[in-house]
Design a protein around this motif. Sequence first.
Motif, short mmCIF file in Angstrom:
data_model
loop_
_atom_site.label_atom_id
_atom_site.label_comp_id
_atom_site.label_asym_id
_atom_site.label_seq_id
_atom_site.Cartn_x
_atom_site.Cartn_y
_atom_site.Cartn_z
N LYS A 129 0.83 -1.19 0.00
CA LYS A 129 0.00 0.00 0.00
C LYS A 129 0.87 1.25 0.00
O LYS A 129 2.04 1.21 0.35
N GLU A 130 0.25 2.35 -0.38
CA GLU A 130 0.96 3.62 -0.38
C GLU A 130 1.06 4.15 1.05
O GLU A 130 0.25 3.84 1.92
N ARG A 131 2.06 4.97 1.26
CA ARG A 131 2.21 5.62 2.56
C ARG A 131 1.06 6.59 2.78
O ARG A 131 0.66 7.30 1.86
N GLU A 132 0.53 6.61 3.98
CA GLU A 132 -0.58 7.49 4.28
C GLU A 132 -0.28 8.30 5.55
O GLU A 132 0.41 7.84 6.45
N SER A 133 -0.83 9.49 5.57
CA SER A 133 -0.71 10.34 6.75
C SER A 133 -1.65 9.83 7.84
O SER A 133 -2.80 9.49 7.56
N VAL A 134 -1.15 9.80 9.05
CA VAL A 134 -1.94 9.32 10.18
C VAL A 134 -2.35 10.49 11.09
O VAL A 134 -3.52 10.63 11.44
N ALA A 135 -1.38 11.30 11.47
CA ALA A 135 -1.66 12.40 12.39
C ALA A 135 -0.58 13.46 12.24
O ALA A 135 0.53 13.17 11.78
N ARG A 136 -0.91 14.65 12.67
CA ARG A 136 0.01 15.78 12.54
C ARG A 136 -0.20 16.72 13.71
O ARG A 136 -1.33 16.88 14.20
N ILE A 137 0.90 17.34 14.15
CA ILE A 137 0.80 18.32 15.23
C ILE A 137 1.78 19.45 14.94
O ILE A 137 2.91 19.21 14.52
N THR A 138 1.35 20.68 15.14
CA THR A 138 2.25 21.81 14.92
C THR A 138 3.13 22.00 16.15
O THR A 138 2.72 21.73 17.28
N ARG A 139 4.35 22.46 15.91
CA ARG A 139 5.28 22.63 17.01
C ARG A 139 4.85 23.78 17.91
O ARG A 139 4.97 23.69 19.13
N VAL A 140 4.34 24.82 17.32
CA VAL A 140 3.82 25.95 18.09
C VAL A 140 2.31 25.88 18.09
O VAL A 140 1.68 25.75 17.05
N GLY A 141 1.76 25.89 19.24
CA GLY A 141 0.30 25.84 19.35
C GLY A 141 -0.26 24.46 19.54
O GLY A 141 -1.33 24.28 20.12
#
Length: 117
Positions: free
Chosen positions: A43-55
């Motif tokens: 399968k292709e790579r998929e995004s799971v979660a993301r968090i910004t460094r500030v905020g």
Amino acid sequence: QVQLVESGGGLAQAGDSLRLSCAASGRTSTIYALGWFRQAPGKERESVARITRVGGFTSYADSVKGRFTISRDSAKNTVYLQMNSLKPEDTAVYYCAAQSGPSYDWWGQGTQVTVSS
């Protein structure tokens, strides 16, 4: 340069929990956001979660909403992925990535997560 080292993967049964960690080093002040991705065999790579460094603003893939939680410890330059209620379809290599510009520029080596039914 930013270096990312993941840890915390392993074997789990359906319904179990695992927590992944990603320690960042180097020019961490250039990081805008950190994300977790995964890639299952064939399968292709998929995004799971993301968090910004500030905020600490977060976003999640629909497939993990309500089960996974991304968080950060700014003092330790570490981002975590708490994975609850694991399913066999969560089996994949999980990668941590750091975004300094429009795209993710730095990647970790990956950690295997295997969930059995």
